[in-house]
Design an enzyme around this catalytic site. Structure first.
Site, PDB file in Angstrom:
ATOM      1  N   ASP A  36       0.849  -1.195   0.000  1.00 48.00           N
ATOM      2  CA  ASP A  36       0.000   0.000   0.000  1.00 48.00           C
ATOM      3  C   ASP A  36       0.886   1.247   0.000  1.00 48.00           C
ATOM      4  O   ASP A  36       2.118   1.155  -0.057  1.00 48.00           O
ATOM      5  CB  ASP A  36      -0.991  -0.029   1.175  1.00 48.00           C
ATOM      6  CG  ASP A  36      -0.303   0.001   2.527  1.00 48.00           C
ATOM      7  OD1 ASP A  36       0.886   0.377   2.600  1.00 48.00           O
ATOM      8  OD2 ASP A  36      -0.958  -0.353   3.527  1.00 48.00           O
ATOM      9  N   SER A  37       0.263   2.420   0.051  1.00 48.59           N
ATOM     10  CA  SER A  37       1.031   3.661  -0.087  1.00 48.59           C
ATOM     11  C   SER A  37       2.058   3.819   1.036  1.00 48.59           C
ATOM     12  O   SER A  37       3.147   4.345   0.816  1.00 48.59           O
ATOM     13  CB  SER A  37       0.087   4.865  -0.111  1.00 48.59           C
ATOM     14  OG  SER A  37      -0.622   4.939   1.112  1.00 48.59           O
TER      15      SER A  37
END
Lengths: 81, 413
Positions: A36-37
């Site tokens: 994820d980010s």
């Protein structure tokens, strides 16, 4: 000395608690590995530390595969020398 | 009629271990979970003893890739919640997720994450601070992670009232169910403030025992030779649900939540009011809420941290509520075995209260060899006792002037 490729794969494997065998240059970090980010932001810090570069651009915009990461880092290292 | 609220699952992480039944046995046997902090990190600390959860390993409750994204306090919550959910037999995939919540208190939140990243900030600069700093340190992370794990769409925030956090979180969970807002709440508290900064901060307050050469004897609530509390860590989580909901899924019911009372001293940020007047009113409110009179309470699990002011204030508070009957009620502080789990203590202690009802055993206050004359009640010194217990009162008080009392009872149809 380990190549950029080896170092990048080691860092990604370490960050995502994966086996290195699961990662090659075609691997998409977000889509294939589920990063994820925040994972990607953490990886960028690890790359910065490992290669002593600073990554200012929003990396997620430009980089999606492991190969692109390697290329990007190699270009930065060459630019600095 | 308001829905009744019952307990259908118990889970905890403590310095004496993770299994509720085994820890309960050790608590009743008077075993201590306090050990010396031998790591050189703690050189120069006035207090070098603590209750660390040495048996805990996050691999049992978190995917390997996610472990580094979850601070230790939230890891404890996930582990305790897993055990409680498993025991309750609830399958959240079969529940209406909008009627299920997670209320998990923490006094401090992810202190080790703050410490580690502040170190990086000073040493290496702002660019080296981890992107996980904020999502790990925030005290609502425990509730957030538990809601994610089970797919709960009900509210999932942290109640933060220092060492009263668990009791206040459980109180709030009880209200959500009583008011028909939620059917099921995973409730309790989690804490992992046993870090250099946490320990140094409490040391600076002279709040901690410095009996470093005798760790197991260091936590001694109500004893003349006490010297403060012992810092500890862990989590205590219970599954609360409406009686109707528990019956509909044929759940085993362990106990019923009967009363909650919470009031604030509004006098000093850390010192308790020595008369215990507000704490006594909180206890009275819990009794009123439960519809019980004093004589029906069979046991009090005291806050009893082992600080002089706190022990005396609680003793006075109990006397104000219970009058002469105060001398007849068995009281104990299980912090004598475990130390002070801060915001997690109320959850762990409520688990013990429920085990006390189930097993008919009152756990002892250990290390009570020379009682403080100002603490002249029956604190069940050093040996457990058998008793048929129907109603138990559990106190938690916190810095900030928080007084939070819960009453739990044997479930009767």
């Amino acid at each position: 000395m380990a190549s950029v490729k080896e170092d990048v794969i080691n860092i990604i494997a370490d960050q995502l608690a994966l086996s290195k065998d699961q990662i090659n240059e075609e691997t998409d970090i977000a889509n294939d590995l589920g990063a994820d980010s925040l994972d990607i932001a953490e990886m960028m810090i690890a790359f910065e530390e490992k290669f002593d570069i600073s990554i200012n651009e929003d990396p997620a915009e430009k980089i999606s595969t492991v190969g692109q990461v390697i290329k990007y880092i190699e270009s930065r290292l060459n630019a600095d020398t | 009629m308001k829905p009744r609220v019952v307990v259908t699952g118990l889970g905890h992480v403590t310095p004496l271990g993770l299994s509720v039944d085994r820890v309960w046995k050790d608590i009743c046997l008077g075993k201590s979970g306090i050990r010396a902090l031998t790591d050189e990190l703690y050189l120069g600390f006035r207090s070098k003893i603590a209750g660390r959860c040495i048996d805990f390993s996050p691999e049992n409750c978190i995917e390997p890739k996610d472990i580094k994204k979850v601070d230790r306090f939230a890891q404890f919550a996930l582990s305790a919640a897993k055990d409680a959910v498993t025991q309750s037999g609830i399958d959240f995939s079969q529940e209406n997720p909008y009627r299920c919540a997670a209320m998990i208190g923490s006094g401090v939140g992810g202190l080790s994450e703050i410490e580690i990243n502040f170190g990086k900030l000073l040493e290496k600069g702002a660019a080296r601070v981890s992107p996980f700093t904020i999502p790990k340190m925030m005290s609502n992370a425990a509730g957030g992670h538990v809601s994610i794990r089970y797919g709960l769409h009900g509210p999932s925030f942290a109640v933060s009232s220092a060492c009263a956090s668990s009791n206040d979180a459980i109180s709030y969970a009880v209200q959500l169910i009583r008011h028909g807002v939620m059917d099921v709440v995973i409730a309790g508290g989690a804490e992992a403030a046993l870090t250099r900064l946490g320990l140094a901060g409490f040391c600076a307050m002279r709040a901690l025992s410095e009996r470093n050469d005798e760790p197991e004897k260091a936590s001694r609530p109500f004893d003349c030779d006490r010297g403060g509390f012992v810092l500890s860590e862990g989590s205590g989580i219970i599954i609360l649900e409406s009686l109707e909901h528990a019956k509909a899924r044929k759940a085993k019911i362990f106990a019923e939540m009967l009363g909650c009372g919470a009031l604030s001293d509004a006098t000093h940020i850390t010192q308790p009011d020595e008369d215990g007047t507000i704490a006594s009113s909180a206890m009275q409110n819990a009794l009123n809420d439960a519809g019980l009179n004093c004589e029906q309470i069979g046991y009090i699990n005291a806050h009893g941290t082992g600080t002089i002011l706190g022990d005396i204030a609680e003793t006075n508070a109990i006397k104000q509520v219970f009058g002469d009957f105060a001398y007849k009620i068995p009281i104990s502080s299980t912090k004598s075995q475990l130390g002070h789990l801060l915001g997690a203590s109320g959850g762990v202690e409520l688990v013990f209260c429920i085990k006390a009802i189930e097993t008919g055993i009152i756990p002892p206050t250990i290390n009570l060899d020379n009682p403080d004359p100002k603490c002249d009640l029956d604190y069940t010194p050093n040996h457990a006792r058998e008793a048929k217990l129907d109603y138990i009162l559990s106190n938690s008080f916190g810095f900030g002037g928080h007084n939070s009392t819960l009453i739990v009872g044997r479930y009767k149809d």
